[in-house]
Write an enzyme that holds these catalytic residues in place. Sequence first.
Site, PDB file in Angstrom:
ATOM      1  N   CYS A  77       0.833  -1.215   0.000  1.00 56.53           N
ATOM      2  CA  CYS A  77       0.000   0.000   0.000  1.00 56.53           C
ATOM      3  C   CYS A  77       0.867   1.265   0.000  1.00 56.53           C
ATOM      4  O   CYS A  77       1.479   1.575  -1.020  1.00 56.53           O
ATOM      5  CB  CYS A  77      -0.992  -0.060   1.162  1.00 56.53           C
ATOM      6  N   ILE A 135      -7.218  -0.447   1.960  1.00 54.73           N
ATOM      7  CA  ILE A 135      -7.523   0.687   2.839  1.00 54.73           C
ATOM      8  C   ILE A 135      -6.964   1.955   2.200  1.00 54.73           C
ATOM      9  O   ILE A 135      -5.750   2.127   2.132  1.00 54.73           O
ATOM     10  CB  ILE A 135      -6.910   0.496   4.242  1.00 54.73           C
ATOM     11  N   HIS A 172      -3.099  -5.134   1.790  1.00 53.66           N
ATOM     12  CA  HIS A 172      -2.344  -5.373   3.034  1.00 53.66           C
ATOM     13  C   HIS A 172      -2.341  -6.854   3.432  1.00 53.66           C
ATOM     14  O   HIS A 172      -3.117  -7.231   4.326  1.00 53.66           O
ATOM     15  CB  HIS A 172      -2.996  -4.600   4.182  1.00 53.66           C
ATOM     16  N   GLU A 174      -0.470  -8.168   5.418  1.00 55.37           N
ATOM     17  CA  GLU A 174      -0.110  -8.221   6.843  1.00 55.37           C
ATOM     18  C   GLU A 174      -1.330  -8.080   7.751  1.00 55.37           C
ATOM     19  O   GLU A 174      -1.233  -8.282   8.957  1.00 55.37           O
ATOM     20  CB  GLU A 174       0.942  -7.136   7.160  1.00 55.37           C
TER      21      GLU A 174
HETATM   22  N1  GLN Z   1      -3.509   6.446   1.186  1.00 53.18           N
HETATM   23  C1  GLN Z   1      -2.196   6.154   1.687  1.00 53.18           C
HETATM   24  C2  GLN Z   1      -1.134   6.885   0.871  1.00 53.18           C
HETATM   25  O1  GLN Z   1      -1.418   7.445  -0.155  1.00 53.18           O
HETATM   26  C3  GLN Z   1      -1.910   4.659   1.681  1.00 53.18           C
HETATM   27  C4  GLN Z   1      -2.865   3.950   2.606  1.00 53.18           C
HETATM   28  C5  GLN Z   1      -2.366   2.666   3.178  1.00 53.18           C
HETATM   29  O2  GLN Z   1      -1.159   2.378   3.217  1.00 53.18           O
HETATM   30  N2  GLN Z   1      -3.294   1.893   3.675  1.00 53.18           N
HETATM   31  O3  GLN Z   1      -0.017   6.899   1.261  1.00 53.18           O
END
Ligand code: GLN
Length: 191
Positions: A77, A135, A172, A174
């Site tokens: 992410c 997320i 994720h 994890e």
């Molecule tokens: N929205 C976050 C970003 O742009 C990433 C979100 C996450 O790691 N769950 O850095």
Amino acid sequence: MEIGVLALQGDFLEHCQILQALDVSPRLVKLPRDLSGLKGLIIPGGESTTIGKLAVAFNMIEPLRLFGQTQAVWGTCAGAIFLSKDAKSDQPLLNLMDIEVERNAFGRQVDSFEIDLQAPFLDKGNHKPFHAVFIRAPIIKSVNGRAQNLLMLPDGRIVAARQDKLLATSFHPELTVDIRFHQFFLEMTKS
Ligand code: GLN
């Protein structure tokens, strides 16, 4: 075996727990010297702008770039954004993976979602889907150069990519109890 987990910001402890379940010792990486001798590094999810700013403040950008030129690095992410060459945003990036990402591509926190994805490369024969948690996730808009598309949503949007020993996932692993993505990365550290 010891694997590093970048511990500047984000959910690095969740990665450590899965590594421990796989009998791998996690090493929290905060400073350049913490990279010494490692064969792999995980960059966790969190907030990519914060991870980038802290990496600049701790003089970690160049050491991380050098590390990723020879060793395995996996970004989940925010970590995937930080690994990329292009995030269409003015923020520090490692410029290691030849992918273009779009941050927050699914909308805000309330638009977070979970989905089962077919990921046959994770295990031979057993086609158990991987439960992927998104997320405020980015999508990988394009894979270029030596980077390859690894996993897509049913609508064709790319959510995982690999470039030699570099791995990026929009979601994720994890945050699930499924250890297969971590096992997949551990294999990459040995290649
Ligand atoms: N929205 C976050 C970003 O742009 C990433 C979100 C996450 O790691 N769950 O850095």
